[in-house]
Design an enzyme around this catalytic site. Structure first.
Site, PDB file in Angstrom:
ATOM      1  N   HIS A 171       0.854  -1.187   0.000  1.00  0.00           N
ATOM      2  CA  HIS A 171       0.000   0.000   0.000  1.00  0.00           C
ATOM      3  C   HIS A 171       0.891   1.239   0.000  1.00  0.00           C
ATOM      4  O   HIS A 171       1.596   1.496   0.982  1.00  0.00           O
ATOM      5  CB  HIS A 171      -0.915  -0.010   1.227  1.00  0.00           C
ATOM      6  CG  HIS A 171      -1.846  -1.179   1.248  1.00  0.00           C
ATOM      7  ND1 HIS A 171      -2.199  -1.846   2.411  1.00  0.00           N
ATOM      8  CD2 HIS A 171      -2.491  -1.822   0.236  1.00  0.00           C
ATOM      9  CE1 HIS A 171      -3.035  -2.837   2.112  1.00  0.00           C
ATOM     10  NE2 HIS A 171      -3.223  -2.833   0.801  1.00  0.00           N
ATOM     11  N   HIS A 177       3.487  -3.303   6.948  1.00  0.00           N
ATOM     12  CA  HIS A 177       2.431  -2.331   6.665  1.00  0.00           C
ATOM     13  C   HIS A 177       2.445  -1.195   7.685  1.00  0.00           C
ATOM     14  O   HIS A 177       3.207  -1.216   8.644  1.00  0.00           O
ATOM     15  CB  HIS A 177       1.058  -3.015   6.698  1.00  0.00           C
ATOM     16  CG  HIS A 177       0.796  -3.899   5.520  1.00  0.00           C
ATOM     17  ND1 HIS A 177       0.044  -3.502   4.436  1.00  0.00           N
ATOM     18  CD2 HIS A 177       1.187  -5.172   5.249  1.00  0.00           C
ATOM     19  CE1 HIS A 177      -0.016  -4.479   3.546  1.00  0.00           C
ATOM     20  NE2 HIS A 177       0.680  -5.512   4.026  1.00  0.00           N
ATOM     21  N   GLU A 231       2.492  -4.303  11.616  1.00  0.00           N
ATOM     22  CA  GLU A 231       1.944  -2.970  11.423  1.00  0.00           C
ATOM     23  C   GLU A 231       2.670  -1.977  12.327  1.00  0.00           C
ATOM     24  O   GLU A 231       2.867  -2.231  13.514  1.00  0.00           O
ATOM     25  CB  GLU A 231       0.453  -2.950  11.778  1.00  0.00           C
ATOM     26  CG  GLU A 231      -0.413  -3.906  10.977  1.00  0.00           C
ATOM     27  CD  GLU A 231      -1.007  -3.265   9.736  1.00  0.00           C
ATOM     28  OE1 GLU A 231      -0.717  -2.068   9.490  1.00  0.00           O
ATOM     29  OE2 GLU A 231      -1.752  -3.947   9.011  1.00  0.00           O
TER      30      GLU A 231
END
Length: 230
Positions: A22, A118, A188
């Site tokens: 992303h 991420h 994350e």
């Protein structure tokens, strides 16, 4: 890229690290950079890891999306972390070739860890999403638990171990099912900050990269413990 020592391949285990699926999750790149810099350093723990593991690293899965300034999608408009089940060579080439790479790698050495990097825009701290099974749920929690003991910014409490229907086509779930290993995670890092640092309101780039060193220290400790039990 591949990081390893120049010695034998026999007896080593494989680690696959991917990041920046992303484009807007820039913290994923800072974590990957921290991993690469540490693994290439002269630190004794880095040397131990290079001697015992082979690291295959894809630092940026979605460079086109990054260049175009997309937040989540690829140049073709796809969320690449929802295309791992059956990626198209034409529409999702990065995912298609990552899966081919991992399959070939798994034939050469036993895989030990797959981790996808991420960033999270809502939660604080650094944490993991893992999978689980009814037979032995504890094996999915060992690594994140050790991480929480060696890194103050990593939160085991914020980590989750569940397989949701909406995540079935993500790297974490698909690779877990296809590789057959428990140690498949999404890591994350918060966009916002750490709840464990009273003196720092926000995570700096150094703090974001910092967990990557304990990440591998914790795996080294886990390996050493397993060796001692034999």
């Amino acid at each position: 890229m591949c990081i390893r020592d120049r010695g034998r391949r026999e007896g080593k285990r494989g680690v696959v690290l991917t990041g920046r699926a992303h484009p807007g999750e820039t913290v994923g790149s800072w974590m990957i950079q921290g991993v690469i810099e540490f693994l290439l350093s002269e630190d004794k723990m880095a040397e131990y890891l290079r001697n015992n593991f082979i690291f295959k690293i894809v630092p940026m899965i979605n460079p086109d999306g990054v260049i175009q300034g997309n937040y989540r999608a690829s140049l073709a408009g796809y969320d690449l972390n929802r295309r791992y089940t059956a990626p198209s060579k034409l529409l999702h080439p990065a995912i298609f070739h990552i899966k081919q790479l991992v399959k070939q790698f798994a034939k050469a050495v036993p895989l030990f860890l797959y981790c996808d990097f991420h960033g999270h825009s809502k939660s604080k701290n650094v944490f993991m999403y893992g999978n689980t099974s009814e037979e032995s749920p504890e094996q999915y929690r060992v690594f994140p638990y050790i991480m929480s003991k060696v890194c103050s910014d990593f939160s085991f409490e914020d980590s989750r171990f569940v397989v949701q229907k909406s995540k079935m086509s993500t790297a974490r779930v698909v690779m877990w099912k296809e590789l057959g290993i428990a140690s498949v995670y999404t890591i994350e890092a918060s966009f916002f900050g750490s709840s464990n640092r009273k003196e720092v309101q926000f995570l700096s780039l150094i703090h974001i990269s910092e967990p990557t060193r304990p990440l591998y220290i914790s795996y080294a400790v886990f390996c050493l413990k397993k060796k001692k039990k034999k």
